[in-house]
Design a protein around this motif. Structure first.
Motif, PDB file in Angstrom:
ATOM      1  N   ILE A   1     -47.574  43.295  10.598  1.00  8.93           N
ATOM      2  CA  ILE A   1     -47.721  44.357  11.594  1.00  8.93           C
ATOM      3  C   ILE A   1     -49.194  44.709  11.742  1.00  8.93           C
ATOM      4  CG2 ILE A   1     -47.096  46.721  12.209  1.00  8.93           C
ATOM      5  CD1 ILE A   1     -44.524  46.322  10.551  1.00  8.93           C
ATOM      6  N   ALA A   2     -49.768  44.299  12.885  1.00  8.84           N
ATOM      7  CA  ALA A   2     -51.192  44.528  13.132  1.00  8.84           C
ATOM      8  C   ALA A   2     -51.369  45.101  14.535  1.00  8.84           C
ATOM      9  CB  ALA A   2     -51.965  43.228  12.968  1.00  8.84           C
ATOM     10  N   SER A   3     -50.355  45.818  14.996  1.00  7.26           N
ATOM     11  CA  SER A   3     -50.373  46.402  16.343  1.00  7.26           C
ATOM     12  C   SER A   3     -51.037  47.780  16.301  1.00  7.26           C
ATOM     13  CB  SER A   3     -48.924  46.512  16.826  1.00  7.26           C
ATOM     14  OG  SER A   3     -48.134  47.106  15.790  1.00  7.26           O
ATOM     15  N   ALA A   4     -50.957  48.517  17.395  1.00  9.57           N
ATOM     16  CA  ALA A   4     -51.572  49.849  17.442  1.00  9.57           C
ATOM     17  C   ALA A   4     -50.969  50.730  16.355  1.00  9.57           C
ATOM     18  CB  ALA A   4     -51.338  50.469  18.826  1.00  9.57           C
ATOM     19  N   THR A   5     -51.818  51.614  15.822  1.00  8.71           N
ATOM     20  CA  THR A   5     -51.420  52.431  14.677  1.00  8.71           C
ATOM     21  C   THR A   5     -50.102  53.174  14.911  1.00  8.71           C
ATOM     22  OG1 THR A   5     -53.674  52.721  13.899  1.00  8.71           O
ATOM     23  CG2 THR A   5     -52.100  54.422  13.276  1.00  8.71           C
ATOM     24  N   ASP A   6     -49.909  53.715  16.107  1.00  9.18           N
ATOM     25  CA  ASP A   6     -48.726  54.560  16.304  1.00  9.18           C
ATOM     26  C   ASP A   6     -47.437  53.748  16.417  1.00  9.18           C
ATOM     27  OD1 ASP A   6     -49.177  53.461  18.738  1.00  9.18           O
ATOM     28  OD2 ASP A   6     -49.337  55.350  19.842  1.00  9.18           O
ATOM     29  N   THR A   7     -47.542  52.415  16.353  1.00  7.18           N
ATOM     30  CA  THR A   7     -46.330  51.585  16.381  1.00  7.18           C
ATOM     31  C   THR A   7     -45.957  51.055  14.993  1.00  7.18           C
ATOM     32  OG1 THR A   7     -47.514  49.502  16.725  1.00  7.18           O
ATOM     33  CG2 THR A   7     -46.979  50.781  18.698  1.00  7.18           C
ATOM     34  N   HIS A   8     -46.850  51.234  14.014  1.00  4.74           N
ATOM     35  CA  HIS A   8     -46.604  50.643  12.689  1.00  4.74           C
ATOM     36  C   HIS A   8     -45.269  51.068  12.087  1.00  4.74           C
ATOM     37  CE1 HIS A   8     -51.195  49.969  11.679  1.00  4.74           C
ATOM     38  NE2 HIS A   8     -50.798  49.318  12.756  1.00  4.74           N
ATOM     39  N   ALA A   9     -45.046  52.392  12.073  1.00  2.01           N
ATOM     40  CA  ALA A   9     -43.861  52.895  11.382  1.00  2.01           C
ATOM     41  C   ALA A   9     -42.591  52.388  12.049  1.00  2.01           C
ATOM     42  CB  ALA A   9     -43.893  54.420  11.335  1.00  2.01           C
ATOM     43  N   ASP A  10     -42.541  52.469  13.389  1.00  3.72           N
ATOM     44  CA  ASP A  10     -41.336  52.013  14.107  1.00  3.72           C
ATOM     45  C   ASP A  10     -41.047  50.542  13.831  1.00  3.72           C
ATOM     46  OD1 ASP A  10     -41.046  54.501  15.140  1.00  3.72           O
ATOM     47  OD2 ASP A  10     -41.793  53.995  17.155  1.00  3.72           O
ATOM     48  N   LEU A  11     -42.101  49.732  13.904  1.00  5.50           N
ATOM     49  CA  LEU A  11     -41.921  48.304  13.666  1.00  5.50           C
ATOM     50  C   LEU A  11     -41.465  48.041  12.233  1.00  5.50           C
ATOM     51  CD1 LEU A  11     -44.995  46.889  15.602  1.00  5.50           C
ATOM     52  CD2 LEU A  11     -42.592  46.260  15.997  1.00  5.50           C
ATOM     53  N   ALA A  12     -42.051  48.762  11.305  1.00  9.60           N
ATOM     54  CA  ALA A  12     -41.688  48.547   9.904  1.00  9.60           C
ATOM     55  C   ALA A  12     -40.238  48.940   9.666  1.00  9.60           C
ATOM     56  CB  ALA A  12     -42.625  49.340   8.988  1.00  9.60           C
ATOM     57  N   ILE A  13     -39.825  50.033  10.284  1.00 13.28           N
ATOM     58  CA  ILE A  13     -38.424  50.459  10.117  1.00 13.28           C
ATOM     59  C   ILE A  13     -37.470  49.416  10.708  1.00 13.28           C
ATOM     60  CG2 ILE A  13     -36.735  52.197  10.883  1.00 13.28           C
ATOM     61  CD1 ILE A  13     -39.067  54.291  10.555  1.00 13.28           C
TER      62      ILE A  13
ATOM     63  N   LYS B   1     -52.894  49.205   7.482  1.00 13.78           N
ATOM     64  CA  LYS B   1     -53.027  50.647   7.223  1.00 13.78           C
ATOM     65  C   LYS B   1     -53.515  51.319   8.502  1.00 13.78           C
ATOM     66  CE  LYS B   1     -57.449  50.960   7.699  1.00 13.78           C
ATOM     67  NZ  LYS B   1     -58.180  51.929   8.510  1.00 13.78           N
ATOM     68  N   PRO B   2     -53.200  52.588   8.764  1.00 17.18           N
ATOM     69  CA  PRO B   2     -52.258  53.388   7.995  1.00 17.18           C
ATOM     70  C   PRO B   2     -50.830  53.157   8.488  1.00 17.18           C
ATOM     71  CG  PRO B   2     -53.170  54.724   9.755  1.00 17.18           C
ATOM     72  CD  PRO B   2     -53.765  53.333   9.907  1.00 17.18           C
ATOM     73  N   ILE B   3     -49.879  53.522   7.673  1.00 17.62           N
ATOM     74  CA  ILE B   3     -48.477  53.386   8.096  1.00 17.62           C
ATOM     75  C   ILE B   3     -48.237  54.241   9.331  1.00 17.62           C
ATOM     76  CG2 ILE B   3     -46.080  53.788   7.406  1.00 17.62           C
ATOM     77  CD1 ILE B   3     -47.020  53.264   4.468  1.00 17.62           C
ATOM     78  N   HIS B   4     -48.720  55.467   9.283  1.00 19.51           N
ATOM     79  CA  HIS B   4     -48.677  56.331  10.465  1.00 19.51           C
ATOM     80  C   HIS B   4     -49.659  57.455  10.233  1.00 19.51           C
ATOM     81  CE1 HIS B   4     -47.024  58.739  13.828  1.00 19.51           C
ATOM     82  NE2 HIS B   4     -46.634  57.559  14.273  1.00 19.51           N
ATOM     83  N   LEU B   5     -50.062  58.148  11.286  1.00 17.57           N
ATOM     84  CA  LEU B   5     -51.028  59.233  11.124  1.00 17.57           C
ATOM     85  C   LEU B   5     -50.384  60.540  10.687  1.00 17.57           C
ATOM     86  CD1 LEU B   5     -53.512  58.557  14.051  1.00 17.57           C
ATOM     87  CD2 LEU B   5     -53.844  58.115  11.617  1.00 17.57           C
ATOM     88  N   THR B   6     -49.066  60.620  10.782  1.00 17.55           N
ATOM     89  CA  THR B   6     -48.403  61.849  10.325  1.00 17.55           C
ATOM     90  C   THR B   6     -47.532  61.534   9.122  1.00 17.55           C
ATOM     91  OG1 THR B   6     -46.519  61.566  11.790  1.00 17.55           O
ATOM     92  CG2 THR B   6     -48.392  62.831  12.644  1.00 17.55           C
ATOM     93  N   LEU B   7     -47.552  62.481   8.191  1.00 17.71           N
ATOM     94  CA  LEU B   7     -46.877  62.250   6.915  1.00 17.71           C
ATOM     95  C   LEU B   7     -45.369  62.097   7.040  1.00 17.71           C
ATOM     96  CD1 LEU B   7     -48.651  64.368   4.192  1.00 17.71           C
ATOM     97  CD2 LEU B   7     -48.089  61.936   4.123  1.00 17.71           C
ATOM     98  N   ASP B   8     -44.756  62.831   7.963  1.00 18.67           N
ATOM     99  CA  ASP B   8     -43.292  62.755   8.042  1.00 18.67           C
ATOM    100  C   ASP B   8     -42.835  61.357   8.477  1.00 18.67           C
ATOM    101  OD1 ASP B   8     -44.407  63.189  10.506  1.00 18.67           O
ATOM    102  OD2 ASP B   8     -42.729  64.363  11.282  1.00 18.67           O
ATOM    103  N   ARG B   9     -43.632  60.728   9.377  1.00 19.66           N
ATOM    104  CA  ARG B   9     -43.277  59.354   9.778  1.00 19.66           C
ATOM    105  C   ARG B   9     -43.507  58.377   8.621  1.00 19.66           C
ATOM    106  NH1 ARG B   9     -39.800  58.127  12.652  1.00 19.66           N
ATOM    107  NH2 ARG B   9     -40.673  56.185  13.464  1.00 19.66           N
ATOM    108  N   VAL B  10     -44.551  58.619   7.853  1.00 23.60           N
ATOM    109  CA  VAL B  10     -44.788  57.765   6.684  1.00 23.60           C
ATOM    110  C   VAL B  10     -43.616  57.878   5.716  1.00 23.60           C
ATOM    111  CG1 VAL B  10     -46.280  57.386   4.670  1.00 23.60           C
ATOM    112  CG2 VAL B  10     -47.299  57.952   6.896  1.00 23.60           C
ATOM    113  N   ASP B  11     -43.217  59.123   5.457  1.00 29.82           N
ATOM    114  CA  ASP B  11     -42.086  59.324   4.546  1.00 29.82           C
ATOM    115  C   ASP B  11     -40.830  58.626   5.074  1.00 29.82           C
ATOM    116  OD1 ASP B  11     -43.557  60.811   2.715  1.00 29.82           O
ATOM    117  OD2 ASP B  11     -43.044  62.739   3.621  1.00 29.82           O
ATOM    118  N   ALA B  12     -40.592  58.777   6.361  1.00 28.12           N
ATOM    119  CA  ALA B  12     -39.396  58.155   6.965  1.00 28.12           C
ATOM    120  C   ALA B  12     -39.459  56.639   6.833  1.00 28.12           C
ATOM    121  CB  ALA B  12     -39.300  58.560   8.441  1.00 28.12           C
ATOM    122  N   CYS B  13     -40.621  56.088   7.081  1.00 33.93           N
ATOM    123  CA  CYS B  13     -40.785  54.637   7.015  1.00 33.93           C
ATOM    124  C   CYS B  13     -40.538  54.140   5.591  1.00 33.93           C
ATOM    125  CB  CYS B  13     -42.187  54.263   7.490  1.00 33.93           C
ATOM    126  SG  CYS B  13     -42.541  52.510   7.346  1.00 33.93           S
ATOM    127  N   LEU B  14     -41.152  54.831   4.622  1.00 35.64           N
ATOM    128  CA  LEU B  14     -40.994  54.369   3.238  1.00 35.64           C
ATOM    129  C   LEU B  14     -39.544  54.506   2.767  1.00 35.64           C
ATOM    130  CD1 LEU B  14     -44.293  55.367   1.438  1.00 35.64           C
ATOM    131  CD2 LEU B  14     -43.753  53.477   2.982  1.00 35.64           C
TER     132      LEU B  14
END
Lengths: 331, 331, 331, 331
Positions: free
Chosen positions: B67-79, B92-105
């Motif tokens: 996943i090397a797309s725009a930052t705001d797509t990382h979490a969705d793609l990873a999920i 990096k980063p997984i996402h710029l907001t913590l709640d999306r990072v938590d959701a992704c992980l």
């Protein structure tokens, strides 16, 4: 796409095969080596077909050949490739005897094919930057050159027996480097050698430790020292001193790490040997060869460079026996 | 052979495409990017097919995604990739907001798929050697870490506007490096920032020059300093000091050449920017990802590493406003 | 010839005695110390007479005094010397409490006598060259300063008990160096400390390992790190980064020797401690003091420099307790 | 207290006068020089009396003499001092002709007085550390020595006319250094020289740029290169390579400062010339001479060292004409 044939599937052949594979402008079409296993390995990694010499040279699609076979086959292969009109990349030395070198270069000249000799160190980024700095006037007029060139450990006796001796096999690179940096042809050579490392060198009538002084017509001086064993690894440095400054190229290290402890400040040893230190320069010399074919440019270093380094080696050998400055054959 | 799909055909995507192409164990089967020209360039160079996201994820032959797309797509793609059971390499980063990072992980954990975060500097030979030296006891107990990280020149305003700010975009690498070297989790963060380089940072409420102090539970201390502009090039150094010594990793230079002249002794500037300095580390992190898939090993750095660096960035941001040590979220 | 009186015949007093003896412009006329043996040693080496404080100050031939006695006597001696109209060279710190410092500086101001504070590092050739480089514009506008200052080994408990604590005793030199290099007064201080080296520091409520961040009004930032123990010797480095470059001063070594062996490339550890590293700077600060007396110039660093470093130490101490940026008293 | 008489109040004489003044074990009782002003300057600075040669040698309180007068007076003074039973410190060379050197050494031997020759570089901390490292086995068996020795600028014609030529005046130091480091006597010398810097050297039948190769009986090799002009300052380096490693001593710089800017990373040029680089070694050789007198030890380097360096210079001069390895006189 430039189609190439590779002669010789040994250590250096494999390096060149990888270099060709990584070059988007070139393709390794054939590999030629009677040692089936070695040839097979390269074929598998690159998609090259295994053929014999004549088949490779007969294919009109082949634009150039890379000669990385045993030293005593270089001249014959180059003459045959020249006759077939192929561009030639030939590992150094062209041959261990001067008459075969002369014959080979005459054939190349007659055929008018591009010919590049494998003095890969000219493509090392640091040595190249020194040369570029000289050309840019950063040392003014060149006056003194000092070349340090030491292997980590001696080769085995089997290799040494057919190597042609230290001057022709190892110092030859430094003779070319001297010419690359001096800006004038050396006209006299002094050399002296010792056997300090391994008795096998004395047994073979060879040296393992040498010092050389070269002198050009206008009085520029160059020193070379060699040893076949440096416990800290491959030691490859040059220093060019002139009327307005000095350029030096030191060794390269695997990392930039420094440890400070009770025993002192410790940094990395140089990259271990030529495969590591010159990995990039092997790839770069092949890229240059391919570009020259593609663009119709004359490759460098050329046949004359192969010859002149040989002539310096011959004079060094003579000097190591006579104990005096020996002249260098003019042409 | 490990088949991979690449999301994102921009600068970093192209680097990863090349890394995969050079890896004999891996093949880039798909490239996914709506920017046709960029995707086409990678497809041409690697033989990858251009498909859309769902097609790539639906192919059971695909073992992993990059996943090397725009930052705001990382979490969705990873999920989505986790749901499809693919191993994930995520820039990096997984996402710029913590709640999306938590959701992704959480999604990655549920799916039980391997996940590697793109902190490529851990694969830099010099930084890796520092870490190995620590692990080998060469500094004893770690006490002080100093990280210098300066870019040659600031990014443009368009990029800066969506970057998440200096702490989340640039210092994030140094937060990870701090964790890589400290041997303990930082529990408190102090940070202060200035706008000294370019007024655009002030306009965006961001900083261009910062200093950070991290502190672990047992009292180990780490300093980070950043600037977005170093006229001498990319400045990337670490220093680890402990009870029995110090390890430092300095910059890397294009050559080992040194010029001595009337103005002093001059050596090369550092390699210009991350493409040059970290070229090898980008390739190495991908090789490691592929090997982990192949051998069923858990990749490193993992999802927790992505999260913890984010948490340090959040605390740094808070501290830069409050002027005090800010605690770091525990989990 | 400038006649001087020396107060204090201990380690620093002996250094200054030697410095005066080697200065053709100055003569050490008196040494004052109740420890007879120590005073005798200096008297024997320099020809100075041993007298008491009042006798030394009463002699109109005495142009200046050098105060190198116990810390808690500095202010009293300076006040008495000021009243006697003598030029004053005073070892740092002036006093451990701010009210005595204020009182001392007021007395010096009233008397109008020259006053130099013993921040000898300003006279180190390398640090001086960094400052000269800044003044010459070689880094452009200063933005980041990083100061590394680590002792080879901790002092003993007797000394630590009366030292005033790490910030007032050790970091004080770095606070002065920060002011010397920043080009602006720090207005805020953040500091945090740990006890990692020796339990005696915890017992005394002190730190043995600290990190500090200073910030000036315009946003220039400075980091200081200290440890009381560096197994590789005295570690004294500064780095000044600005809009057009960086200046760094590294450690100095006893020799330029480098050993290449199987374990790596090894160079000298830094000069062991302040007596070796700053031998020259101690002599140079005294030469400067004598020249200022001779030529009627105002010595530097002056009383204000002694005060301002103290104020930074006080704010650092407060910050290490509060966990936040603490302001620095303005005057 | 060792009382000394100094012959010669020129540049080197002044250096030695200062060295004696700073040595608590020695006193300069007499200075001898017909140039009244120069002698007066030293007398004023040290308290020495100005007397003539015979008066100085007739004083039984004089334990030793320091000969720093014009080269062609060294041998006569040494012979007279030997006859008077004085310990002798003699600047190099003893004389420019071998027969006078032989005569002088014979007189010294007959008289049985201590004799130290002024090869000050043996007392340079870095070169001394290299020798100590060799003695400690850090390079194993010595195999190759490389000595770089370049002055910042040529001397004037008046000096050059009486200097004895480059080999006897400049390279002589390097011949001694070679002997100091090789661990075996050179038995053969090859030398070649050029006039590349200043036409005055050609006019005088001298060289300004030379390369030398020395060889010992067992085959150890040593290279020396000299130039009379290095625009970056005094270039004084040695490198000793052996069976288990390499020791190198590089140049010394005024500061440890490094500037990183758009043009590269710049560090200090070497200390400008011998007065700066070897200031410490001049003082150290005199301290050693005084200690030897005091303790009844035989000083080093001794008369034989003065002779052997001369013999190497003679063979080098012969080789530069014959173009061949020249043997070195045995005794």
């Amino acid at each position: 796409m430039i189609d190439l044939a590779l002669f010789g599937a040994g250590q250096i052949g494999s390096i060149h095969a990888r270099g060709i594979a990584a070059n988007p402008k070139a393709r390794l079409k054939y590999v030629v080596d009677t040692r089936a296993e070695a040839a097979q390995r390269i074929a598998a990694a690159t998609g090259a077909a295994i053929v014999d010499r004549d088949a490779a040279l007969a294919d009109p699609a082949i634009a150039g050949v890379v000669i990385a076979s045993a030293t005593d086959t270089h001249a014959d292969l180059a003459i045959a490739a020249a006759a077939a009109g192929k561009a030639i990349f030939c590992e150094k030395p062209i041959h261990l005897t001067l008459d075969r070198v002369d014959a080979c270069l005459a054939a190349v000249k007659r055929a008018g094919v591009p010919f590049q000799i494998g003095f890969n160190r000219r493509f090392d980024a640091s040595f190249r930057a020194v040369r570029d700095g000289i050309d840019a006037g950063r040392v003014g007029k060149v006056e003194l050159v000092v070349i340090t060139s030491r292997d980590p450990a001696p080769d085995n006796e089997d290799y040494l027996r057919v190597s042609g001796g230290l001057f022709r096999d190892m110092t030859i690179h430094d003779f070319d480097m001297a010419r690359f940096l001096l800006g004038e042809e050396p006209s006299e050579v002094f050399a002296t050698g010792s056997c300090l490392v391994d008795p096998v060198f004395a047994k073979l009538g060879d040296f393992d430790t040498v010092m050389v002084v070269l002198r050009t017509k206008s009085g520029r001086l160059c020193h070379i020292n060699n040893s076949v064993r440096a416990v800290y690894g491959y030691d490859q440095r040059v220093e060019v001193f002139g009327s307005s400054g000095m350029l030096r190229a030191g060794n390269r290290t695997p990392t930039s790490v420094e440890h400070s402890g009770v025993g002192g400040i410790v940094t990395d040893k140089p990259l271990y040997f030529f495969l590591e230190r010159y990995a990039e320069s092997y790839a770069a010399e092949l890229r240059s060869f391919v570009s020259c074919i593609e663009e119709g440019r004359v490759p460098e270093p050329g046949p004359e460079d192969g010859l002149r380094a040989m002539l310096l080696a011959e004079s060094a050998l003579a000097s190591s026996k006579s104990g005096r400055f020996e002249p260098v054959r003019a042409g």
